[in-house]
Write an enzyme that holds these catalytic residues in place. Structure first.
Site, PDB file in Angstrom:
ATOM      1  N   GLY A  32      25.677  59.865  23.181  1.00 32.98           N
ATOM      2  CA  GLY A  32      26.789  60.386  22.391  1.00 32.98           C
ATOM      3  C   GLY A  32      26.402  60.245  20.926  1.00 32.98           C
ATOM      4  O   GLY A  32      25.341  59.683  20.609  1.00 32.98           O
ATOM      5  N   GLU A  54      28.262  57.757  33.263  1.00 36.73           N
ATOM      6  CA  GLU A  54      27.779  56.395  33.037  1.00 36.73           C
ATOM      7  C   GLU A  54      27.689  55.559  34.315  1.00 36.73           C
ATOM      8  O   GLU A  54      26.873  54.638  34.396  1.00 36.73           O
ATOM      9  CB  GLU A  54      28.636  55.709  31.976  1.00 36.73           C
ATOM     10  CG  GLU A  54      28.374  56.202  30.559  1.00 36.73           C
ATOM     11  CD  GLU A  54      29.070  57.521  30.198  1.00 36.73           C
ATOM     12  OE1 GLU A  54      29.715  58.123  31.080  1.00 36.73           O
ATOM     13  OE2 GLU A  54      28.970  57.935  29.032  1.00 36.73           O
ATOM     14  N   HIS A 282      36.106  39.600  54.409  1.00 33.81           N
ATOM     15  CA  HIS A 282      36.665  40.886  53.999  1.00 33.81           C
ATOM     16  C   HIS A 282      38.119  40.985  54.432  1.00 33.81           C
ATOM     17  O   HIS A 282      38.924  41.602  53.769  1.00 33.81           O
ATOM     18  CB  HIS A 282      35.821  42.019  54.610  1.00 33.81           C
ATOM     19  CG  HIS A 282      36.215  43.404  54.191  1.00 33.81           C
ATOM     20  ND1 HIS A 282      35.690  44.529  54.749  1.00 33.81           N
ATOM     21  CD2 HIS A 282      37.098  43.854  53.257  1.00 33.81           C
ATOM     22  CE1 HIS A 282      36.222  45.607  54.182  1.00 33.81           C
ATOM     23  NE2 HIS A 282      37.078  45.223  53.276  1.00 33.81           N
TER      24      HIS A 282
END
Ligand SMILES: Cc1ncc(C[n+]2csc(CCOP(=O)(O)OP(=O)(O)O)c2C)c(N)n1
Length: 523
Positions: A32, A54, A282
């Protein structure tokens, strides 16, 4: 060293010289206006690896850093670009990947006037998931900040770090910074504690994780398991594989719920957890969270693993040197247990099944070539049908954040150009960072993307019963054309649906030059 430094250079020259000294001549980025001054008179020996979002940039760098064993340098666009990368930075944090992440910032002279693209809290944005974050107070401190960040990134446990660099800093004067060396892993300690525990145990068990491989302890752990004849389980949901999955001592992947862990390890009086959490969950379950009555000892370089265990002692030390010291007094090697044979393939009733696909890849790929996986419902069958039997051959994200696999595979392929990387990616996972195909084409990466297309977020459908739901919303993603998505970004590909055509399709996909995408329609 510092006394020899006489001439001042620019911040850019000092940073590039430092990166060159550290062997980091690739810059993974998405540019940028606030980053462009870095590229003035960009030296020929540096290579800019472009990612089109990104999350892709950080995924590329993560894969590259893991597969090359070193750190990688990243340059992001200021606040919004860093924001896009946050999921991937979290993944790098969980992966323990050393990434030196820089981001642009508006010019210092404007900062008090709230300029366009100004990030007024650059270090806070990333802070929870980096080991170190700084925007140096003076332009001339930027090279030193990057050297310091490098040191933090490379100290165990490794991880990402962040330096925010105002756009006008790059042309300011600065002093060079000397190269740094990798901090040495903590020395062997706790050997006596482990030796005593092993001597006293009647039924020891090993639970290993990805740090075994990251720490270069693959062979040492195999020898420990063989010499003491100890069965081995792997922790679930790890980013790497720490033990050969076809070894006779390998018993499988531990369940990711407390009851499953307790049931699986029941009867063992010593559990040695090496390079992993004890344990990784989990889904919920009742206490206890560790097998009652068993002595639990953790060994590894990551203090967080010791801290997170609900019970247990921890030896925070380099894994390989500690095991080598333990082996000095180990019994002679008994007969090695036979290698495991894979189970029979399920009947797909005219459709390709995920096990059949994995089996074809296992038979046709170059042995030892890297496998990157991000296909949640393929993870279970992978252990049986595409067992990983060499170190540094398997990569997935340790965070559960989808979008890592596709760019990471390109990064892995860049680090291992002499081997063909295979990326096994679910159709859902692929869509988080599909722009990585552009980077694959541009870098001519030696990678085959195998898109496992079941038209769904199948793993979430599988959770319906766990939560007592009849159906799950938002999991039908059918209708995507991955060959077209690849072609649009300069990557050739084909789709296969017929089981009889599978082997030929995989063979072609693995033998072409440059990136190739094979979309496999599975039952
Ligand atoms: C960034 C992110 N968003 C959402 C999820 C939740 N999630 C877990 S598994 C899954 C489905 C993935 O689909 P696919 O890659 O096609 O694999 P499958 O489940 O079909 O095997 C999703 C959306 C996640 N893990 N990460």
């Amino acid at each position: 060293m510092a006394s020899q430094i006489t001439e001042r250079m620019t911040v850019r020259e000092a940073v590039l010289a430092f990166l060159r000294d550290q062997g980091m001549t690739r810059i993974f980025g998405n540019p940028g206006s606030t980053e462009l001054p870095l590229f003035r008179a960009f030296p020929d020996d540096f290579h800019y690896v472009l990612g089109l979002q990104e999350a892709v940039v950080v995924g590329l760098a993560d894969g590259f850093a893991q597969a090359s064993g070193g750190p990688a340098f990243v340059n992001l666009h200021s606040a919004a670009g860093t924001g896009h990368a946050m999921g991937a930075i979290f993944t790098a944090w969980r992966n323990r990947t050393p990434l030196i992440i820089t981001a642009g910032q508006q010019a210092r002279s404007l900062l008090l006037h709230d300029p366009f693209l100004y990030s007024d809290r650059p270090t806070e944005l990333v802070r929870p998931y980096v080991k170190y974050a700084v925007e140096p107070a003076r332009a001339e401190d930027v090279p030193q900040a990057i050297a310091r960040a490098w040191f933090h990134a490379m100290t165990y446990p490794r991880g990402p770090v962040f330096v925010s660099v105002p756009a006008d800093d790059w042309d300011m004067p600065a002093d060079p910074v000397p190269a740094r060396t990798v901090p040495v892993a903590p020395g062997a300690s706790g050997v006596a504690l482990l030796a005593d525990a092993l001597r006293a145990a009647r039924r020891p068990a090993l639970v290993v994780g990805g740090e075994v491989e990251r720490d270069g302890a693959w062979e040492a752990v195999i020898e420990l398991a063989e010499r003491f004849a100890i069965p081995v389980w792997h922790s679930p949901l790890e980013g790497r594989v720490g033990f050969p999955q076809d070894h006779g001592a390998f018993r499988g992947v531990l369940p990711a719920d407390p009851s499953g862990v307790v049931r699986t390890l029941d009867g063992h009086d010593l559990i040695l957890a090496i390079g992993t959490r004890a344990f990784t969950f989990h889904v919920e379950g009742p206490r206890p969270y560790a097998p009652p009555g068993a002595r639990l000892i953790l060994l590894g370089t990551d203090p967080e693993h010791g801290a997170a265990a609900s019970t247990g002692e921890a030896v925070i030390a380099g894994i390989a040197p500690t095991i080598r010291a333990l082996l000095a007094d180990a019994p002679p090697r008994p007969a090695t247990p036979p290698r495991k044979a894979p189970p029979a393939l399920p009947d797909g009733r005219g459709r390709i099944t995920t096990p059949a696909l994995l089996d074809a890849v296992a038979r046709l790929r170059q042995q030892g070539s890297p496998v990157v996986e991000e296909a949640p419902t393929a993870r279970g069958p992978l252990v049986d049908y595409l067992p990983i039997d060499t170190p540094a051959a398997f990569f997935t994200c340790a965070s559960g954040g989808l979008g890592f696999g596709l760019p990471a595979a390109v990064g892995v392929a860049m680090a291992r150009p002499e081997q063909r990387t295979v990326a096994l990616i679910g159709d859902g996972s692929a869509m988080y960072t599909i722009q990585a195909l552009f980077s694959a084409a541009r870098e001519k990466a030696n990678v085959t993307f195998v898109i496992i297309n079941n038209g769904a977020y199948a793993a979430l459908d599988g959770f319906a019963s766990h939560f007592g739901l009849n159906s799950v919303l938002g999991t039908d993603i059918g209708g995507l054309d991955f060959v077209a998505l690849a072609r649009a970004q300069g990557v050739a590909g084909a789709r296969v649906e017929d089981p009889a055509a599978l082997d030929d399709a995989v063979r072609t996909a693995l033998s072409v030059e440059g990136p190739y995408l094979l979309e496999v329609m599975v039952a």
